[in-house]
Design an enzyme around this catalytic site. Structure first.
Site: not given
Length: 490
Positions: A149-150, A173, A226-227, A248-249, A282, A383
């Site tokens: 969402w960022n 998605k 995402g997270g 990519e976390l 991130c 984080e």
């Protein structure tokens, strides 16, 4: 309230149910998004699978696909400002930043559109007499692209451009918090001339949509940003079906200021690293490591500069800090402020919600700076994903690199020094996928991006990215057509 629709097989589809999307500046709903479920996932994946096998897409040469991507880049450029405005309303990030991102995104499609017909197989000098062998690079099939969402469209583009160039099809998605811009964006593929079914979307909650998409047997690969908890769930589901992933976390990036740095420039870089995008990146430089010789000078400069930041409506050009994207995330950020104080850290700036009446309805958090932090505190290890900066002092170069690497994450790092030797040593020592020297938050379609350790798997952007969406096939041809002994391996 504006109603948005998904795109499946080139057709707009609203679904029977919907959910609200909120404007973080007002705290009120502004859009309706389709609430999909497993049935809609099946339909979208079936459309992507059919398109993958269709001559309209599979029959295109690499050059023809590249030209389609370049055409799409032009269409995207024409719609960049409109899409940026939608993103700002949906996720609360600054319109100035969203506009810059959207105007830059066409370069990814031009880059990978130009790259794809330079990806070659090879003739192999095999050690078998009268045998001819060569390799082909082929697409994987249907890709599930799950975006956060960022920065919805930027981080989606890092997946879409190479996967489409490689000849795959996709089901997207977007985050349930920020789906609107993606649903508008995907309409542009038809305008650019892409065959129906190549690009499809599904929207809804993670368990109702994300989980069925990831575990769908006709999905060949998952590309997820995402997270960490979501990434782990994706990785486990993919492992059960032996699918490949790009993840990519999260990050807890160290931004290191040495005592020989240009302090004024370093302070600006530190502010950019944590308060830009309200800390919701991130790569946020949330751990600021400062040499004791300049610690107080740096903190004084940070506080003075951060105090001037204009907090307010993200759609206004003079705003520098916008709201947190979701109410839940704001609650998490405020919780970490309490955790930091309980651990003994001191807030020398901020530390709560703004008291300005015009910001009362929005999901705002003050830019916050904590001193007295050590690297064992939760505020330094976990984080936060918000505008909280932890300042950690160090005494020498070895200690700085040791503290920086003492983290489960390794997405990015920054080094501020005028010593070229130290810069080179630091770039080598940092356990991070990206290291910036005397700058921060620079990205490019030409530069690979990804993390070490728990920050992810694989790379996006740059030439490395295309390989994540291709597989190698080896072809053997017997030039003589004579089989001496069928019971012995050739």
């Amino acid at each position: 309230m504006i109603t948005f629709q998904n795109t499946v097989n080139g057709q707009l589809t609203a679904g029977s149910e919907s959910f609200e999307s909120f404007d973080p500046f007002t705290g009120k709903p502004w859009a309706l998004i389709p609430a999909d479920g497993p049935a809609e996932v099946d339909t979208a994946v079936a459309a992507a699978k059919a398109a993958f096998k269709s001559p309209a897409w599979r029959g295109l040469t690499a050059t023809a696909r590249g030209k389609l991507l370049v055409r799409f880049a032009d269409v995207l450029a024409e719609n960049a400002d409109r899409l940026a405005a939608i993103e700002t309303r949906d996720n609360g990030k600054l319109l100035s930043e969203m506009t810059a991102q959207l105007r830059y995104l066409p370069e990814w499609y031009r880059y990978f559109g130009g790259l794809i017909d330079k990806i070659e197989g090879a003739v192999l000098p095999v050690d078998k007499a009268n045998m001819f062998a060569y390799t082909r690079r082929e697409p994987l099939g249907v890709i599930a692209a799950i975006a956060p969402w960022n920065s919805p469209l930027m981080l989606l583009t890092w997946k879409l451009a190479p996967l489409l160039a490689a000849g795959n099809t996709v089901v997207i998605k977007p985050s349930e918090h920020t789906s609107a811009s993606t649903l508008e964006f995907v309409k542009l593929f038809e305008e650019a001339g892409f065959p129906p079914g190549v690009v499809n979307t599904v929207t809804g909650m993670p368990m109702e949509v994300g989980a069925p998409l990831v575990s769908h047997p006709d999905v060949a690969k998952i590309a997820f940003t995402g997270g960490e908890p979501g990434g782990i769930a994706v990785y486990k589901a993919a492992a059960e079906q032996l699918k490949t992933v790009t993840l990519e976390l999260g990050g807890k990036s160290a931004n290191i200021i040495f005592d020989d740095a240009d302090v004024e420039n370093a302070v600006k870089g530190a502010i950019s690293g944590i308060f830009a995008a309200s800390g919701q990146t991130c790569i946020a430089g949330s751990r600021l490591l400062v040499h004791r010789n300049v610690h107080d000078q740096v903190v004084e400069g940070l506080v003075a500069l951060a105090k001037t930041a204009q907090i307010g409506n993200p759609a206004q050009t003079n705003t520098q800090v916008g709201p947190i994207t979701t109410l839940q995330q704001r609650g998490k950020v405020l919780d970490y402020m309490k955790i930091a104080r309980d651990e003994g850290a001191e807030a020398v700036l901020g530390g709560g919600k703004p008291t300005t009446p015009e910001l009362a309805d929005g999901w705002f958090v003050e830019p916050t700076i904590f001193t007295g932090v050590n690297n064992k505190m939760r505020i330094a290890r976990e984080e936060v994903f918000g505008p909280i900066l932890s300042v950690i002092p160090f005494d020498d170069e070895d200690e700085a690199f040791e503290i920086a690497n003492d983290s489960p994450y390794g997405l990015a790092a920054g080094i501020w020094t005028q010593n070229i030797g130290r810069a080179i040593r630091g770039a080598e020592a940092m356990e991070a996928g990206t290291v910036w020297v005397n700058t921060y938050r620079a990205v490019s379609y030409m530069a690979p991006f990804g993390g070490y350790k728990r920050s992810g798997v694989g790379r996006e952007s740059g030439q490395e990215a295309i390989n994540a969406y291709l597989q190698t096939k080896t072809v053997w041809i017997d030039a003589l057509g004579e089989t001496a002994n069928p019971f012995i391996i050739r």
